[in-house]
Design an enzyme around this catalytic site. Sequence first.
Site, PDB file in Angstrom:
ATOM      1  N   PHE A 183       0.931  -1.207   0.302  1.00 60.88           N
ATOM      2  CA  PHE A 183       0.005   0.110   0.010  1.00 60.88           C
ATOM      3  C   PHE A 183       0.824   1.193  -0.155  1.00 60.88           C
ATOM      4  O   PHE A 183       1.801   1.314   0.859  1.00 60.88           O
ATOM      5  CB  PHE A 183      -0.854  -0.030   1.139  1.00 60.88           C
ATOM      6  CG  PHE A 183      -1.844   1.092   1.311  1.00 60.88           C
ATOM      7  CD1 PHE A 183      -3.247   0.834   0.562  1.00 60.88           C
ATOM      8  CD2 PHE A 183      -1.538   2.327   1.465  1.00 60.88           C
ATOM      9  CE1 PHE A 183      -4.107   1.993   0.494  1.00 60.88           C
ATOM     10  CE2 PHE A 183      -2.504   3.396   1.588  1.00 60.88           C
ATOM     11  CZ  PHE A 183      -3.693   3.352   0.959  1.00 60.88           C
TER      12      PHE A 183
ATOM     13  N   ASP B 229       9.527   2.467   1.550  1.00 59.60           N
ATOM     14  CA  ASP B 229       8.397   3.227   1.942  1.00 59.60           C
ATOM     15  C   ASP B 229       8.066   3.051   3.367  1.00 59.60           C
ATOM     16  O   ASP B 229       7.743   1.884   3.926  1.00 59.60           O
ATOM     17  CB  ASP B 229       7.138   2.791   1.124  1.00 59.60           C
ATOM     18  CG  ASP B 229       5.767   3.685   1.503  1.00 59.60           C
ATOM     19  OD1 ASP B 229       6.078   4.523   2.369  1.00 59.60           O
ATOM     20  OD2 ASP B 229       4.872   3.764   0.766  1.00 59.60           O
TER      21      ASP B 229
ATOM     22  N   LYS C 198       2.934  10.384   7.990  1.00 60.18           N
ATOM     23  CA  LYS C 198       2.465  10.005   9.080  1.00 60.18           C
ATOM     24  C   LYS C 198       3.044  10.623  10.400  1.00 60.18           C
ATOM     25  O   LYS C 198       2.696  11.708  10.548  1.00 60.18           O
ATOM     26  CB  LYS C 198       2.196   8.421   9.088  1.00 60.18           C
ATOM     27  CG  LYS C 198       1.269   7.821   8.289  1.00 60.18           C
ATOM     28  CD  LYS C 198       0.791   6.385   8.661  1.00 60.18           C
ATOM     29  CE  LYS C 198      -0.009   5.594   7.510  1.00 60.18           C
ATOM     30  NZ  LYS C 198      -1.343   6.331   7.481  1.00 60.18           N
TER      31      LYS C 198
HETATM   32  N1  PLP Z   1       2.645   4.195   2.153  1.00 60.74           N
HETATM   33  C1  PLP Z   1       2.243   3.537   3.076  1.00 60.74           C
HETATM   34  C2  PLP Z   1       3.300   2.466   3.561  1.00 60.74           C
HETATM   35  C3  PLP Z   1       1.166   3.805   3.876  1.00 60.74           C
HETATM   36  O1  PLP Z   1       0.907   2.903   5.019  1.00 60.74           O
HETATM   37  C4  PLP Z   1       0.247   4.865   3.497  1.00 60.74           C
HETATM   38  C5  PLP Z   1      -0.768   5.263   4.301  1.00 60.74           C
HETATM   39  O2  PLP Z   1      -1.352   4.350   4.778  1.00 60.74           O
HETATM   40  C6  PLP Z   1       0.794   5.641   2.570  1.00 60.74           C
HETATM   41  C7  PLP Z   1       1.810   5.376   1.859  1.00 60.74           C
HETATM   42  C8  PLP Z   1      -0.123   6.850   1.949  1.00 60.74           C
HETATM   43  O3  PLP Z   1      -0.122   7.731   2.907  1.00 60.74           O
HETATM   44  P1  PLP Z   1      -1.208   9.057   3.035  1.00 60.74           P
HETATM   45  O4  PLP Z   1      -2.363   8.426   3.548  1.00 60.74           O
HETATM   46  O5  PLP Z   1      -0.713   9.943   3.777  1.00 60.74           O
HETATM   47  O6  PLP Z   1      -1.148   9.524   1.525  1.00 60.74           O
END
Ligand code: PLP
Length: 412
Positions: free
Chosen positions: A137, A222, A251
Amino acid sequence: MDSFALFEKHINPGLAGLLRFTGLDRVESHAEGVYVWDTTGKRYLDFLGLYGTLNLGHRHPKVVEAVKRQLDRMPMSVRVLVSEPTARLAARLSEVTPEGLEMVFFGNSGAEAVEAAFKLARIYTGKPEILTTEGGFHGKTMGALSLTPKPEYQDPVRPLVPGVKAVPYGDARALEEAITPRTAAVIVEPIQGEGGIRVPPEGYLREVRRITRERGVLMIADEVQTGLGRTGRLWGVDWEAVAPDLLTSAKALGGGVMPIGAVVGRREVFEVFKKNPLVHSSTFGGNPLACAAALAALEVTLEENLPERALRMGNRLIEGLKALAQAYPDLIQEVRGRGLMVGLEFVDADVGALCVAELAERGVLTAFGLNNPKVVRLEPPLIVEEDHIDQALQALEGALEATRKAIEGILG
Ligand code: PLP
């Protein structure tokens, strides 16, 4: 009309229905530390932590103070002058991320950090293809969504950004075989969050690093969810002493007070900005208010040794959950995680949802994973105390008992 009804009418009736199903047709009022109150005065232990955002809990005083100070001075940058908190945060991020990561691009969210990494990888390598992982994700904007292989989110908006292929998570060999001469980068979460708290086999990240280096492909870690102490180390890649080429963060970076996203990378990759300084930009990305929050958040995380605390508290939580899993094998399939990134896999998504509702009833907030609704995530603030963990476990025991009874009732 109350705020829940307004939300249902004007924002998202489908989501309102889901919230109602889990007993959360409530309106939040205020929050502090690990607690949230709704407008009826009911208090909840926040064991979701805004999907891994609230590492410092709600309204950490040092972050709130830093934001207030910046608010009184200059919340927004004019952009044609350089902002002090933005420059200082970039320098600090380069100090606290793995070796060789020296340059930073700021956005406002995880998805924006991923978008920036995606673009940088293509521009720097001149190649179009990116490998992602099944169950991964990375966000829901078009580029980030193209890296998030979930049909429910992707299919309604096709065509996606081309050139993306998904390989099984945790399988370095499959990844190696999928690399072609047109591959620019591989994006991987050190632990999959939304995919259901999936911890890869030991050595996976090291292997991905070895393969990508040998094949001249960029490695993007990520760390939007795993970063800043959540897994028991400051970064998820620290578990295998891996330095990626690009690392995304968001986050928890804003200290649970401001939204901010960042991609931290090797100087060489960021050379693309020398040729074209505005090849990627964002009006609000790296605004002084968010950067002041992030500077304070980093300070608190390191000063209070929160990664170590996450590991200690996480072990207590996982141990307690494993005992409950043994007592309720008809409901719980598996407990997994690292630090305070913990997943509880139920035998079925509806059983998990029932249990989430029972937990909310007992004053504990949790939720299931976006990519894997069988898994309920427990991601409390890293400042959580032993007592809070024990309270949550006790509530969970009650919730499991009630869920078992409800199912027996349904099955007759
Ligand atoms: N990357 C990872 C690993 C995530 O867990 C998330 C969101 O849960 C995102 C990217 C996307 O982040 P955002 O919701 O701030 O766009």
